[in-house]
Design a protein around this motif. Sequence first.
Motif, PDB file in Angstrom:
ATOM      1  N   LYS A   1     -14.699 -27.220  17.845  1.00  0.00           N
ATOM      2  CA  LYS A   1     -15.253 -28.439  17.247  1.00  0.00           C
ATOM      3  C   LYS A   1     -16.576 -28.183  16.532  1.00  0.00           C
ATOM      4  CE  LYS A   1     -17.465 -29.749  21.620  1.00  0.00           C
ATOM      5  NZ  LYS A   1     -17.533 -30.759  22.708  1.00  0.00           N
ATOM      6  N   HIS A   2     -17.243 -27.072  16.887  1.00  0.00           N
ATOM      7  CA  HIS A   2     -18.537 -26.754  16.270  1.00  0.00           C
ATOM      8  C   HIS A   2     -18.396 -25.881  15.025  1.00  0.00           C
ATOM      9  CE1 HIS A   2     -20.862 -28.583  19.434  1.00  0.00           C
ATOM     10  NE2 HIS A   2     -20.302 -27.827  20.354  1.00  0.00           N
ATOM     11  N   PHE A   3     -17.187 -25.386  14.758  1.00  0.00           N
ATOM     12  CA  PHE A   3     -16.978 -24.484  13.630  1.00  0.00           C
ATOM     13  C   PHE A   3     -15.798 -24.989  12.803  1.00  0.00           C
ATOM     14  CE2 PHE A   3     -19.040 -21.953  16.915  1.00  0.00           C
ATOM     15  CZ  PHE A   3     -20.044 -21.300  16.196  1.00  0.00           C
ATOM     16  N   GLU A   4     -16.104 -25.781  11.817  1.00  0.00           N
ATOM     17  CA  GLU A   4     -15.060 -26.412  11.016  1.00  0.00           C
ATOM     18  C   GLU A   4     -14.160 -25.371  10.347  1.00  0.00           C
ATOM     19  OE1 GLU A   4     -14.643 -29.644   7.340  1.00  0.00           O
ATOM     20  OE2 GLU A   4     -16.612 -29.105   8.140  1.00  0.00           O
ATOM     21  N   GLY A   5     -12.861 -25.519  10.574  1.00  0.00           N
ATOM     22  CA  GLY A   5     -11.889 -24.646   9.933  1.00  0.00           C
ATOM     23  C   GLY A   5     -11.670 -23.313  10.609  1.00  0.00           C
TER      24      GLY A   5
END
Length: 254
Positions: free
Chosen positions: A26-30
Motif C-alpha cells: 500500500k506504500h509503494f504504488e504499482g
Amino acid sequence: MSVIRTDEWLEDAYHDPLTICEKLVKHFEGASADEIYHHFKQHGMYHPLKKDKMVPDKAVWEIVQHDQEYLQEKWSGPDIPVYIFPSDITNKEIQTHFNGKSGLAFRDKLFLFISAKNTEEEIKAIFTHEYNHVCRLNNFEKCEEEYTLLDTIVLEGLAENAVRERLGEACTANWVSFYSDEELEKTLATYILPKKQILPQSREYQNILYGFRRYPKMLGYCTGYYLVKRYMEKNSLSSEDLLFVETSEIVGEN
C-alpha cells in the motif's frame, strides 16, 4: 504513525519475507511484494536463515520510538511510519562499511535494517542519519527521482554530519575517514563535478555514490561528508541549519 511493531510481524512470518512485504504494498504504488523485497535486499534487508531467527532485541523498537519523538521535535520533522527489520548478515558491504546496519528513507516513510549485534548508540546513529534524510526531503519540492548525484551526495553528507554532531565522531561510519581533504578535493573535481547532474536512473550514479567499479570506495558518501562539514565549519552552522540550504550553496557553486 510512529514506529510500527514489525517485531510482531517477524514472529509470525520471519521465514516468509514476501508475506511481510505484502503488508507494505500500500506504500509503494504499482509495486508487488516481490519487487519491494528485491529492492529492500539491495539496501540491506535480511533473507531468512534456515534455522535460527536472527532478529534484533525488542528493545530496539523502544529505542527508535524514543529517538523519533526526540528528533521530530528537535528538527520540526514529519510524523512518518518507521519499519524495522533484520539486516542481511551475509552482505559484505553492509557488514564492512556500515557495521551490519542500514536504512532506506523516503519523504513519507522510513525503513531500518538492524543486526542483533548493533549497540544502542549504533541504532541511534542509523536512525539519526535516515530521519535526517526524511526531514531534508520534506523541505524541498523536488521529487526523489529528480535528485541529481550532487543532491544525493550532499544529502548523505548532511545526514552523517548530523550523526557526528549529535553522537560524536566515534559513532560515525568508518568511511568518513577513508580519504584526506586533499584527496577529496581531487576526486570532487575529477569524478563528481563532471557528472554532478546525472540522475538515479544512470548506472554511473550508483557507481560514483558507492565507489563501485573504477571509482574509489564510498566516493560519493565521503565527498558529501567532507563538503557539508567544510560548509558547517566555514559558516559556523549546525546540521539542523543546513536542512533548508540548497545543494549549490553547500557545494559552493553560487
